[in-house]
Enzyme design. Structure first.
Site, PDB file in Angstrom:
ATOM      1  N   HIS A 108     129.343 104.679 -10.141  1.00 11.17           N
ATOM      2  CA  HIS A 108     128.959 103.271 -10.354  1.00 11.17           C
ATOM      3  C   HIS A 108     129.414 102.416  -9.171  1.00 11.17           C
ATOM      4  CE1 HIS A 108     129.492 104.643 -14.665  1.00 11.17           C
ATOM      5  NE2 HIS A 108     128.282 104.123 -14.707  1.00 11.17           N
ATOM      6  N   LYS A 137     121.520 110.138  -9.967  1.00 12.01           N
ATOM      7  CA  LYS A 137     122.028 111.104 -10.951  1.00 12.01           C
ATOM      8  C   LYS A 137     121.065 111.154 -12.151  1.00 12.01           C
ATOM      9  CE  LYS A 137     125.118 113.096 -13.800  1.00 12.01           C
ATOM     10  NZ  LYS A 137     124.906 112.375 -15.013  1.00 12.01           N
ATOM     11  N   SER A 193     130.128 109.466 -16.737  1.00  9.00           N
ATOM     12  CA  SER A 193     131.105 109.000 -17.740  1.00  9.00           C
ATOM     13  C   SER A 193     131.348 110.084 -18.779  1.00  9.00           C
ATOM     14  CB  SER A 193     130.585 107.736 -18.430  1.00  9.00           C
ATOM     15  OG  SER A 193     130.276 106.765 -17.455  1.00  9.00           O
TER      16      SER A 193
END
Ligand code: PAF
Length: 291
Positions: free
Chosen positions: A47, A159, A196
């Site tokens: 991010h 991604k 994440s």
């Protein structure tokens, strides 16, 4: 944010669409360019690469933090999805973000809302097949965020390669003028793409996980050597299961722009190798260009 002299003031937080619009339009009135980085939080270096790209290219950067319930299936991890707003705020501030838009679910979805965005075709294959409704949820929230923020450019990670294509398509089809910019995948030293959801992996699973990237590299090499896609898929499935993956949803070679079968539009077009596989209960996705 900006003080009276027009210099940057550090990270501010707004939670309503009205406040977001007011800040962005005041920047635009001052002739400043604005970048948007939509996130669901639990921020990692992937991010922060999006934030960095925006901070470098634009005068002001807005990040959004919203765990979008519409993009989670009934048996998915909405309730357990990692949340750390305080930690995210610190990271965004250090990275030079100017504004964080962190709305509640009620702010994003008015009671009785019934309008959705659906990208037919592109949103129904690969991830769309294994996660029904996922891209409708993503397309709906991203269309809203793009319209709400009115930024000049929005940044999304490669991604989620199919997601990036879905967002480009919806922005084009709905005449949303924000430029959609893709940002390269950030990987750990052993090749695992940052996500994440990597936080869910046990130590043993984390050790196995880089096999996904290694298998993509092998598949890309085979595609470059002209091997047929069915043979590559069969080889890759065996590699992943042998490495310790629990199951493989897909590992395939597709046209890089349309995600149609590779070669259907001519073999001189760019191709992409894309994969989704489960390690225990964690589902990992990854992709690389096939050159
Ligand atoms: O990639 C994500 O984190 C999400 O799908 C996005 C683009 C923020 C929409 O909720």
């Amino acid at each position: 944010m900006t003080d009276d002299q027009g210099s940057k003031k550090g990270l501010e937080i707004v939670r309503t669409v009205a406040d977001l619009r007011q800040v962005v339009s005041s920047w635009h009135k001052d002739g400043l360019s604005v970048g948007l980085v939509p996130t669901m939080g639990a921020l990692h270096a992937g991010h922060l690469a999006l934030i960095e790209q925006s901070v470098n290219a634009m005068d002001r950067t807005v990040a959004t933090l919203f765990v979008n319930p519409k993009q989670f299936g009934p048996n998915e991890d909405l309730d357990t999805y990692p949340r750390d707003e305080d930690g995210d705020r610190d990271k965004l501030s250090v990275a030079g973000t100017d504004l964080l838009f962190a709305p509640s679910a009620d702010e994003m979805y008015a009671r009785g809302n019934s309008t959705g965005v659906s990208v037919a075709g592109l949103g129904d294959i690969l991830e769309g097949e294994f996660r029904p409704g996922f891209f409708d949820g993503v397309a709906t929230v991203v269309a809203k965020l793009l319209i709400q923020a009115g930024a000049d450019t929005a940044y999304f990670g490669e991604k989620d390669y199919q997601q990036l294509l879905v967002i480009r398509r919806l922005a084009r089809d709905l005449d949303i003028p924000t430029v959609i910019e893709g940002v390269a995948i950030v990987r750990a030293d052993d090749g695992l793409a940052l996500s994440s959801r990597n936080a869910y992996l046990s130590d043993e699973e984390r050790r196995i996980a880089p096999a996904l990237h290694q298998t993509l590299l092998g598949a890309a090499e085979k595609a470059g050597a002209g091997e047929d896609v069915a043979g590559i898929e069969a080889w890759a499935h065996t590699q992943l299961l042998d490495a310790g993956f629990t199951s493989v949803d897909y590992l395939t070679v597709r046209d890089a722009e349309t995600l149609e079968a590779y070669g259907a539009l001519g073999k001189d077009r760019p191709a992409r190798v894309l994969a989704a596989a489960k390690l225990g209960s964690t589902r990992l996705i990854d992709n690389i260009p096939a050159e």
